[in-house]
Design an enzyme around this catalytic site. Structure first.
Site, short mmCIF file in Angstrom:
data_model
loop_
_atom_site.label_atom_id
_atom_site.label_comp_id
_atom_site.label_asym_id
_atom_site.label_seq_id
_atom_site.Cartn_x
_atom_site.Cartn_y
_atom_site.Cartn_z
N GLU A 1 8.71 46.43 -12.11
CA GLU A 1 8.84 46.40 -10.63
C GLU A 1 7.90 47.40 -9.95
O GLU A 1 8.34 48.22 -9.13
CB GLU A 1 10.30 46.66 -10.23
CG GLU A 1 11.22 45.55 -10.67
CD GLU A 1 12.64 45.63 -10.08
OE1 GLU A 1 13.00 46.65 -9.49
OE2 GLU A 1 13.37 44.64 -10.25
N GLU B 1 14.61 39.55 -15.05
CA GLU B 1 15.86 40.12 -14.52
C GLU B 1 16.45 39.09 -13.56
O GLU B 1 15.81 38.73 -12.57
CB GLU B 1 15.62 41.43 -13.77
CG GLU B 1 15.32 42.60 -14.68
CD GLU B 1 15.25 43.94 -13.95
OE1 GLU B 1 16.03 44.13 -12.99
OE2 GLU B 1 14.42 44.76 -14.35
O1 AHR Z 1 18.95 45.89 -13.50
C1 AHR Z 1 19.09 46.97 -12.61
C2 AHR Z 1 17.77 47.37 -11.97
O2 AHR Z 1 17.36 46.33 -11.13
C3 AHR Z 1 16.60 47.57 -12.89
O3 AHR Z 1 16.55 48.85 -13.42
C4 AHR Z 1 15.43 47.33 -11.99
O4 AHR Z 1 14.31 46.84 -12.68
C5 AHR Z 1 15.95 46.37 -10.94
O5 AHR Z 1 15.67 46.80 -9.67
#
Ligand code: AHR
Length: 503
Positions: free
Chosen positions: A173, A292
């Protein structure tokens, strides 16, 4: 009762389903690792300190690949802190989650745990506070057989065989202002391309994931993807997508249609990648690693969970421990439908996360481990979705949502496994009030029968599984179906997710 209609034809194929679509994510965050997968004092811990009950649940969940070690944690992480004699490992500040990282678990321990759960490691390198050299070092430590200082160090640490890690994420990210080392797309693109080239000099067969946007609402979304891909197109294989969903102000009509947002997100990223491909005249296609995704009550985290204070750096605090409802599980099931529908371009995905932290599996220190509601659609989809995704013809009534416009009441995807002849159909009814009678034209599948039909539904869409009531919600056999004249008729209750196996 609402009616909807679906036609399945095994000749119309979207693409093969990569098993990596059923990946997950373990971050050094809260109680995901410590007091989650690893709890040496637990009565059910094995001799290495891993909870056997958690191992059994992870295997039951059917997780293919696990992304590690973060997440936002990654961008301040020094991988070498987590290898070698445990008693010598430093305790560090984790700035992302305002915690103390003890480094009891690192690459070697995690790789050993992965063998117990039969999953593949997808490793992320820190491009927040570190760069090319550290990425090369951890790659050498992990993947070089022997004869160099770092590979011999791994062997001395007990891992004779190299880990042969194929998939590597280039940071996490990096578009997010919350990320350590965050910068412009131009800056990240340059760092990513240098790192990727160096890593490929060591091993050209690696599969590399470039950071896309943290979500489709980021201010630079699509431009970020374009710029970083223009820099690194030839050096990488995937661009990442991340997305989390939650109901806003009780708007369940929009929340239940979150997969519409996921569909559009994937389509936009694919279009951007293909635009860069066209401009470059490249023959190579970049796929999506949706590494994610989940339901996350993120707004709650901002208000309740956040740790602050210069003297407050707890070890493994309870963070992001969302308890998931029936409605959340229906959304997770529908997000899996979206991922499968894009099987031709989404070839890797990670449910974030795996244990305790926005997770399908919860644990209590010294106590039980249990399945959240979201466990069930993931486990059954991972088990049944084999072979290829099929193109469907779906006619469904629609409804209006505040966030996504007009959406279908019903959504569905079907998969077909030529080796067994089985077809699986995954369906969701998003109506808050009405059951749906779905007529599925299965004539093109030949003579088929329903061998199993399971539904996740409860009259209380807020029902959850908890420590005190761990089996409140689960799958139940759906018996409201019949097949006649090549048409399967099945009733889908309001706010429900259903999987049917046809043989
Ligand atoms: O999954 C929780 C968080 O969400 C992770 O650390 C990050 O990559 C995202 O913003």
């Amino acid at each position: 009762m609402i009616s909807a209609h679906l036609t399945i034809d095994p000749h119309f194929v979207v693409g093969p389903i990569n098993r990596r679509l059923f990946g997950s994510f373990v971050e050094h965050l809260g109680r995901c690792v410590y007091d989650g997968i690893y709890e040496p004092a637990h009565p059910d811990a094995d001799k290495e300190g891993y909870r056997r009950d958690v191992i059994a649940l992870v295997k039951e969940l059917g997780v293919s690949t696990i992304r590690y070690p973060g997440g936002n944690f990654l961008s301040g992480y020094r991988w070498e802190d987590g290898v070698g004699p445990v008693e010598n490992r430093p305790r560090r500040l984790d700035l992302a989650w305002h915690s103390t990282e003890t480094n009891e678990i690192g690459l070697d321990e995690f790789a050993s745990w992965l063998k117990k759960v039969d999953s593949e490691l997808m490793y992320a390198v820190n491009l927040g506070t570190r760069g090319v050299q550290e990425a090369l070092d951890v790659l050498e430590y992990a993947n070089i057989r022997s004869g160099t200082t770092l590979s011999d160090q791994r062997i001395a640490n007990g891992a004779v065989e190299p880990y042969a890690i194929r998939m590597w994420c280039l940071g996490n990210e990096m578009d997010g202002p919350w990320q350590l080392g965050h910068g412009s797309p131009e800056e990240y693109g340059q760092l990513a391309v240098k790192t990727a080239r160096a890593m490929r000099q060591l091993d050209p067969a690696l599969e590399l994931v470039l950071c896309g946007s943290s979500n489709a609402q980021m201010p630079l979304f699509a431009n970020w993807e374009r710029v970083v891909l223009e820099a690194a197109y030839d050096e990488v294989d995937y661009i990442s997508c991340h997305a989390y969903y939650e109901p806003h102000d009780g708007d369940y009509a929009s929340f239940l249609a979150s997969a519409v947002n996921m569909d559009r997100f994937i389509d936009s990223v694919v279009a951007t990648a293909d635009h860069v491909k066209a401009v470059r005249g490249s023959k190579k296609t970049i796929n999506v690693s949706f590494d994610e995704w989940n339901v996350w009550y993120h707004s709650r985290y901002a208000e309740v969970d956040r740790i602050t204070g210069i003297d407050d750096w707890p070890v493994a605090p309870r963070l992001l421990e969302d308890a998931y409802s029936v409605a959340d599980a229906v959304v997770v099931g529908s997000l899996l439908i979206s991922l499968l529908r894009h099987a031709d371009r989404v070839t890797s995905a990670s449910l974030a996360q795996l244990v305790n932290v926005i997770a399908p599996i919860m644990t209590e220190p010294g106590g039980a481990a249990w399945r959240q509601t979201t466990f069930f659609p993931f486990a059954l989809t991972s088990q049944l979705a084999r072979g290829v995704t099929l193109e469907l013809k779906l006619d469904s009534p629609t409804y209006e949502t505040a966030l996504h416009g007009e959406v279908g009441v019903v959504d569905a995807v079907a998969t077909h496994d030529a080796s067994t002849g089985d077809t699986a159909v995954f369906m969701v009814n998003r109506s808050l009030t009405e059951a749906v009678e779905l007529a599925v034209d299965v004539r093109n599948l030949g003579q088929v029968a329903v061998v199993d039909a399971q539904t996740l539904h409860d009259d209380d869409i807020h029902a959850k599984n908890t420590l005190d009531d761990p089996e409140r919600v689960g799958l139940t056999p759906n018996t409201a179906h019949s097949i006649a004249d090549g048409v399967l008729r099945i009733t889908l209750p309001p706010v429900s997710w259903t999987a049917v196996t046809l043989r």
